[in-house]
Design an enzyme around this catalytic site. Structure first.
Site, PDB file in Angstrom:
ATOM      1  N   HIS A 356       0.793  -1.235   0.000  1.00 13.60           N
ATOM      2  CA  HIS A 356       0.000   0.000   0.000  1.00 13.60           C
ATOM      3  C   HIS A 356       0.820   1.277   0.000  1.00 13.60           C
ATOM      4  O   HIS A 356       0.251   2.367   0.117  1.00 13.60           O
ATOM      5  CB  HIS A 356      -0.923   0.057   1.214  1.00 13.60           C
ATOM      6  CG  HIS A 356      -1.994  -0.984   1.218  1.00 13.60           C
ATOM      7  ND1 HIS A 356      -3.231  -0.764   0.686  1.00 13.60           N
ATOM      8  CD2 HIS A 356      -1.993  -2.254   1.685  1.00 13.60           C
ATOM      9  CE1 HIS A 356      -3.969  -1.856   0.835  1.00 13.60           C
ATOM     10  NE2 HIS A 356      -3.232  -2.779   1.436  1.00 13.60           N
ATOM     11  N   LYS A 544      -8.160  14.269   4.826  1.00 11.83           N
ATOM     12  CA  LYS A 544      -7.364  13.040   4.814  1.00 11.83           C
ATOM     13  C   LYS A 544      -6.305  13.178   5.895  1.00 11.83           C
ATOM     14  O   LYS A 544      -6.212  14.232   6.531  1.00 11.83           O
ATOM     15  CB  LYS A 544      -6.719  12.789   3.444  1.00 11.83           C
ATOM     16  CG  LYS A 544      -6.002  14.005   2.849  1.00 11.83           C
ATOM     17  CD  LYS A 544      -5.464  13.723   1.468  1.00 11.83           C
ATOM     18  CE  LYS A 544      -6.501  13.849   0.378  1.00 11.83           C
ATOM     19  NZ  LYS A 544      -6.851  12.605  -0.278  1.00 11.83           N
ATOM     20  N   ARG A 545      -5.494  12.123   6.112  1.00 18.53           N
ATOM     21  CA  ARG A 545      -4.398  12.259   7.059  1.00 18.53           C
ATOM     22  C   ARG A 545      -3.511  13.440   6.663  1.00 18.53           C
ATOM     23  O   ARG A 545      -3.370  13.767   5.482  1.00 18.53           O
ATOM     24  CB  ARG A 545      -3.541  10.980   7.081  1.00 18.53           C
ATOM     25  CG  ARG A 545      -4.197   9.810   7.762  1.00 18.53           C
ATOM     26  CD  ARG A 545      -4.494  10.102   9.218  1.00 18.53           C
ATOM     27  NE  ARG A 545      -3.305  10.233  10.029  1.00 18.53           N
ATOM     28  CZ  ARG A 545      -2.764   9.246  10.739  1.00 18.53           C
ATOM     29  NH1 ARG A 545      -3.295   8.034  10.711  1.00 18.53           N
ATOM     30  NH2 ARG A 545      -1.686   9.445  11.478  1.00 18.53           N
ATOM     31  N   LYS A 550       0.921  14.616   1.026  1.00 19.67           N
ATOM     32  CA  LYS A 550      -0.457  14.906   0.604  1.00 19.67           C
ATOM     33  C   LYS A 550      -0.653  16.405   0.364  1.00 19.67           C
ATOM     34  O   LYS A 550      -1.693  16.848  -0.117  1.00 19.67           O
ATOM     35  CB  LYS A 550      -1.446  14.389   1.633  1.00 19.67           C
ATOM     36  CG  LYS A 550      -1.469  12.854   1.739  1.00 19.67           C
ATOM     37  CD  LYS A 550      -2.479  12.378   2.757  1.00 19.67           C
ATOM     38  CE  LYS A 550      -2.359  10.899   3.078  1.00 19.67           C
ATOM     39  NZ  LYS A 550      -3.078  10.031   2.130  1.00 19.67           N
ATOM     40  N   THR A 652      -8.526   6.667  -1.823  1.00 23.59           N
ATOM     41  CA  THR A 652      -9.884   6.116  -1.939  1.00 23.59           C
ATOM     42  C   THR A 652     -10.924   7.201  -1.703  1.00 23.59           C
ATOM     43  O   THR A 652     -12.046   7.095  -2.193  1.00 23.59           O
ATOM     44  CB  THR A 652     -10.114   4.945  -0.952  1.00 23.59           C
ATOM     45  OG1 THR A 652      -9.533   5.295   0.305  1.00 23.59           O
ATOM     46  CG2 THR A 652      -9.481   3.674  -1.463  1.00 23.59           C
ATOM     47  N   LYS A 656     -14.749   8.259  -3.418  1.00 24.73           N
ATOM     48  CA  LYS A 656     -15.987   8.589  -2.678  1.00 24.73           C
ATOM     49  C   LYS A 656     -16.544   9.924  -3.160  1.00 24.73           C
ATOM     50  O   LYS A 656     -17.754  10.068  -3.409  1.00 24.73           O
ATOM     51  CB  LYS A 656     -15.709   8.654  -1.168  1.00 24.73           C
ATOM     52  CG  LYS A 656     -15.340   7.315  -0.565  1.00 24.73           C
ATOM     53  CD  LYS A 656     -14.696   7.438   0.816  1.00 24.73           C
ATOM     54  CE  LYS A 656     -13.983   6.138   1.161  1.00 24.73           C
ATOM     55  NZ  LYS A 656     -12.975   6.277   2.216  1.00 24.73           N
TER      56      LYS A 656
HETATM   57  C1  26V Z   1       2.196   1.810   7.583  1.00 25.96           C
HETATM   58  C2  26V Z   1       2.811   1.824   8.792  1.00 25.96           C
HETATM   59  C3  26V Z   1       4.251   1.886   8.793  1.00 25.96           C
HETATM   60  C4  26V Z   1       4.872   1.872  10.072  1.00 25.96           C
HETATM   61  C5  26V Z   1       4.094   2.025  11.279  1.00 25.96           C
HETATM   62  C6  26V Z   1       2.667   1.804  11.247  1.00 25.96           C
HETATM   63  C7  26V Z   1       2.051   1.779   9.944  1.00 25.96           C
HETATM   64  C8  26V Z   1       0.675   1.721   9.860  1.00 25.96           C
HETATM   65  C9  26V Z   1       0.065   1.713   8.647  1.00 25.96           C
HETATM   66  C10 26V Z   1       0.831   1.770   7.513  1.00 25.96           C
HETATM   67  C11 26V Z   1       0.152   1.733   6.228  1.00 25.96           C
HETATM   68  C12 26V Z   1       0.474   2.886   5.413  1.00 25.96           C
HETATM   69  C13 26V Z   1       0.079   2.642   4.082  1.00 25.96           C
HETATM   70  C14 26V Z   1      -1.267   3.186   3.735  1.00 25.96           C
HETATM   71  O1  26V Z   1      -2.133   3.470   4.541  1.00 25.96           O
HETATM   72  N1  26V Z   1      -1.428   3.317   2.475  1.00 25.96           N
HETATM   73  C15 26V Z   1      -2.619   3.836   1.900  1.00 25.96           C
HETATM   74  O2  26V Z   1      -3.389   2.721   1.471  1.00 25.96           O
HETATM   75  C16 26V Z   1      -4.578   3.118   0.845  1.00 25.96           C
HETATM   76  C17 26V Z   1      -5.351   1.859   0.548  1.00 25.96           C
HETATM   77  O3  26V Z   1      -4.667   1.093  -0.383  1.00 25.96           O
HETATM   78  C18 26V Z   1      -4.276   3.923  -0.386  1.00 25.96           C
HETATM   79  O4  26V Z   1      -5.485   4.341  -0.962  1.00 25.96           O
HETATM   80  C19 26V Z   1      -3.436   5.136  -0.027  1.00 25.96           C
HETATM   81  O5  26V Z   1      -3.048   5.818  -1.193  1.00 25.96           O
HETATM   82  C20 26V Z   1      -2.218   4.700   0.722  1.00 25.96           C
HETATM   83  O6  26V Z   1      -1.483   5.814   1.208  1.00 25.96           O
END
Ligand code: 26V
Length: 811
Positions: A356, A544-545, A550, A652, A656
């Site tokens: 992701h 968003k975050r 972003k 995403t 929406k």
């Molecule tokens: C990464 C990490 C890394 C270290 C610590 C904790 C943690 C927690 C969550 C994540 C995931 C980050 C990746 C993420 O959220 N990606 C998003 O995924 C969406 C669904 O596929 C996508 O639409 C977004 O563009 C993407 O940023």
């Protein structure tokens, strides 16, 4: 589909109320009424739930298990009512009792067990799996505290813990009898028996994993799947009591606390990986519990473990659940007695992985020492996987030592989880076309070369049931009126709406619906922020975050620039605009928190500047979550999707907004590209660097933000305003943002894209002036959004990755 009439519903509700609260309905609080309502809906769901489980056991159909550290479900009542087909009956029954359903729904606490896109995607996928009648279950952690609640105090983010379970959770069922033991620490004893090795885990710390099941209701199809979330508890008999009897009271308490901390809280970071041992514990905890329970169930159904891969698919949502690979290997080899090669064949055929993000700082790598101490047997298994993988590499890339060391699973004292995930699964997918291409050609190119057939794209989607039918009933009614109801089961039928876009009255209705939704939002803004905004102004939304990539800063700088332009020329021909922001920053992410403060300072100055005659307003909505998104999205005119090209894997919320008839202003990043392809350049506003341009800068350098600063007087002015006290009496307050853009050469090309962004915003301004044209654009977006339903995505996962049947028809 349940057929329950209004009267029956009403009686059931009254009875439930008395049963659980022991008081009469007329004396009850709204919270109590919500609980009673959730209670009866739960009862209705339970019968179908049981039926689905029985059917699955009998049919022997392949089961999908979606492993994710995050499930961002939001509220469940409205979804359940909609999917059961009971919403109208319920509304009418409650009305007879003078109760407003919409109001009651607000008493449900959001289930916020996720950070953002990745967690919400998991929730949409659960909804689509159930609605497509795919036996698909979620597996995750029941965090006692979800994603923190955000307060904005003096313009700054303050984090407050999310006590989502305080009032109880009507949807979950604790299944103590389905608990599993997960083992941490200790040592591995090796015995040599009949020429083979036998591994025994000794002196470990046991943790009791207790599952809580939540029903996932399919859309009018008699299917209820399961989301199983694990909670960590002390193993009472073995530990507490023996410690007590030895007088080691404190030790027993310490053990209990340390165990319970595992499922205590969701980590609120989503991009900066920190090698925290507790997070590694969380990962192994839910993966091990989940796999043990899957295999226990599988064997109970007389499943032959050698054919596991034909009956079970395990999907890992990013690398967080990658330990599923060595855990499954451990069980197959140590407990089931299979030889390594057979276990490996089964494991790799069973597991599939989605990436992701390509942000390097988010990649998970665990220090060997920590890993080995916490998970001694799992470490041995990973070592063996690595050894065999490196042998494969030596054969393939003879003499290319650097490449081999780059690709190894264990190197530089670390275990690289993405490498383990790729090697140990049969499918690796990205979440939008561009993202997958970047994985193949750049980030993971070595692996792509080695395993070209593993790589594939599955562009994300959103469930149109929650994000259109439930959150935008006005628009849904118009669509039903015009194109009929087929789009509900076949969202690409939304394209039929295109034909109505020549019809003036439809366009007018579209405009009125949007206005009504904006009025709801206007009211919320007034109630929560005390700011009065004009619902006829352009609602320009960036939610968003908060992240540097972003580029909320880019948006903020152009608002500062617009303010300057308005001061210079109060007659500037712009349509009134309301800039709406919302989003949370990771608690330790200084730049993101500083960005929130800047936006709030800009809001304060602009909203109180009488010279600009209310032409623009800026609002920062506190505590963005799923429920808030459901209100914001239908009331948005302009959707801001302005990440630095190549950085947003998919996005995403872009989908929406589109589905709800907003026009998008976007860079050609993530799924924005595919949205553009659907609506064509006519109905989206594109700006900024292309992916190739960004990659060229990375490769050859040549970007110099100071040059832009020196040559663009607007940029110079707004940047100077960051540090001259205009937006804060403490001139240094926004220094970090300034430094980031100037001294550190603007990693995310904010200044580079500034001019192109302003020109794109000017185009938006012109387009909005012509209501017919604007409504047509909105309508085109709706008409072409069907492909972004997560039903399409899930169907692609099911057929292309999991090998599960997709049965649409009602049972
Ligand atoms: C990464 C990490 C890394 C270290 C610590 C904790 C943690 C927690 C969550 C994540 C995931 C980050 C990746 C993420 O959220 N990606 C998003 O995924 C969406 C669904 O596929 C996508 O639409 C977004 O563009 C993407 O940023």
């Amino acid at each position: 589909m349940l057929s329950i009439d209004r009267k029956t519903f009403k009686i059931a509700f009254i009875n439930k109320f008395v049963e659980i609260h022991g008081v009469e309905l007329k004396d009850g609080t709204n919270q109590q009424k919500y609980e009673a309502l959730a209670g009866i809906v739960r009862d209705y769901v339970s019968r179908t739930w049981l039926k689905t489980n029985k059917r699955n056991n009998k049919s022997g159909q392949k089961q999908v298990y979606y492993f994710s550290m995050e499930f961002l479900l939001g509220r469940l009542l409205g979804d359940a009512l909609l999917n059961l087909g009971l919403r109208d009956v319920c509304k009418a029954a409650l009305e007879e009792l003078n109760i407003n359903l919409d109001e009651l729904e607000n008493f449900e606490h959001d289930q916020g067990l996720g950070n953002g896109g990745l967690g919400r995607l998991a929730a949409c996928f659960l909804d689509s799996m159930a609605s497509l009648n795919i036996p698909g279950n979620g597996c995750g952690i029941r965090y006692k505290y979800g994603f923190f609640e955000q307060k904005i105090i003096d313009g700054k983010q303050v984090e407050v813990s999310d006590e989502w379970l305080k009032e109880g959770n009507a949807w979950e069922t604790r299944k103590a009898n389905k608990s599993e033991i997960v083992k941490f620490g200790g040592e591995i004893k090796v015995d040599y028996i009949n020429g083979g090795m036998n591994f025994t885990h000794v002196n470990y710390e046991p943790v009791l994993a207790v599952p809580y099941d939540t029903p996932v209701v399919g859309y009018e199809n008699d299917v209820v799947n399961t989301l199983r979330l694990w909670s960590a508890e002390a193993v009472s008999n073995e530990f507490d009591y023996s410690s007590f009897s030895r007088g080691e009271f404190l030790q027993a308490i310490e053990y209990k606390n340390s165990v319970e901390s595992i499922s205590q809280v969701l980590y609120p970071e989503d991009s900066f990986y920190k090698g925290k041992i507790l997070r590694l514990k969380q990962q192994y905890f839910f993966v091990s519990a989940g796999i043990q329970s899957i295999l226990r169930h599988f064997k109970k159904q007389d499943g032959d473990i050698r054919f596991l891969d034909e009956k079970v698919a395990l999907h890992i949502n990013d690398t967080h659940p990658t330990l599923a690979i060595p855990e499954l290997m451990r069980i197959l080899v140590d407990e089931e007695g299979l030889d390594w090669d057979e276990a490996w064949r089964i494991t790799t055929n069973t597991v599939s992985y989605t990436n992701h993000t390509i942000l390097a700082e988010a990649l998970e790598k665990w220090p060997i020492d920590m890993f080995k101490t916490l998970l001694p047997r799992i470490y041995m298994v990973v070592e063996e996987i690595n050894k065999r993988f490196c042998e494969e590499l030596w054969n393939k890339f003879q003499g290319q030592w650097q490449k081999i060391s780059d690709m190894a699973i264990i190197s530089d004292g670390q275990i690289k989880m993405a490498h383990l995930a790729i090697v140990g699964s049969h499918s690796v997918n990205g979440v939008a076309k561009l993202h997958t291409e970047i994985l193949k050609k750049k980030e993971m190119s070595n692996f792509y070369y080695l395993y070209p057939n593993k790589f594939n794209n599955k562009t994300n989607g959103i469930t149109h049931r929650r994000w259109l039918l439930k959150s935008n009933p006005r628009l849904t009614d118009l669509l039903k009126e015009t194109i009929g109801e087929s789009f509900i089961k076949h969202p690409t039928d939304l394209v039929n709406f295109e034909r109505f876009l020549e019809d003036k009255s439809t366009l007018e209705k579209l405009g009125k619906i949007k206005l009504a939704n904006k009025e709801v939002l206007t009211n919320t803004i007034l109630q929560t922020q005390g700011i009065s905004v004009d619902p006829n102004s352009i609602f320009d939304v960036h939610v968003k975050r908060i992240h540097a990539y972003k580029r909320q800063i880019l948006n903020c700088l152009r608002i500062m620039d617009l303010h300057n332009a308005l001061i210079d020329n109060p007659n500037l021909g712009i349509e009134p605009r309301t800039f709406i922001f919302a989003g949370k920053a990771a608690p330790g992410y200084y730049l993101a928190k500083n960005t929130i403060e800047l936006i709030n300072s800009v809001a304060k100055l602009i909203n109180n500047d009488s010279r600009i005659n209310d032409k623009i307003k800026v609002v920062y909505l506190e505590n963005y979550n799923v429920s808030m998104a459901e209100e914001i999205v239908p009331g948005t005119d302009l959707s801001e999707q302005i990440s630095t090209t190549t950085k947003e894997a998919s996005g995403t919320s872009n989908m929406k907004f589109m589905m709800n008839g907003a026009v998008t202003i976007a860079t050609l990043d993530g799924a924005n590209i595919e949205i553009r392809d659907e609506v064509t350049d006519d109905d989206i506003v594109i700006f900024g660097l292309t992916a190739d341009e960004v990659f060229n800068y990375y490769k050859f350098g040549g970007y110099n933000s100071i040059e832009i600063y020196n040559n663009d007087s607007r940029i110079k002015r707004v940047l100077n305003d960051l540090i001259n006290g205009k937006y804060h009496q403490d001139k240094e307050r926004f220094r970090s943002i300034y430094e980031n853009l100037i001294t550190y050469n603007d990693e995310f090309f904010v200044l580079k894209d500034f001019d192109s962004y302003i020109r794109a915003q000017d185009r938006v301004n012109t387009l909005f002036k012509d209501p017919v044209k604007w409504q047509k654009m909105c309508g085109q977006n709706i008409a072409h959004s069907g492909i972004f339903s997560s039903d399409r995505t899930i169907e692609q996962y099911a057929t292309g990755i999991w090998g599960s049947e997709v049965i649409y028809k009602n049972l």
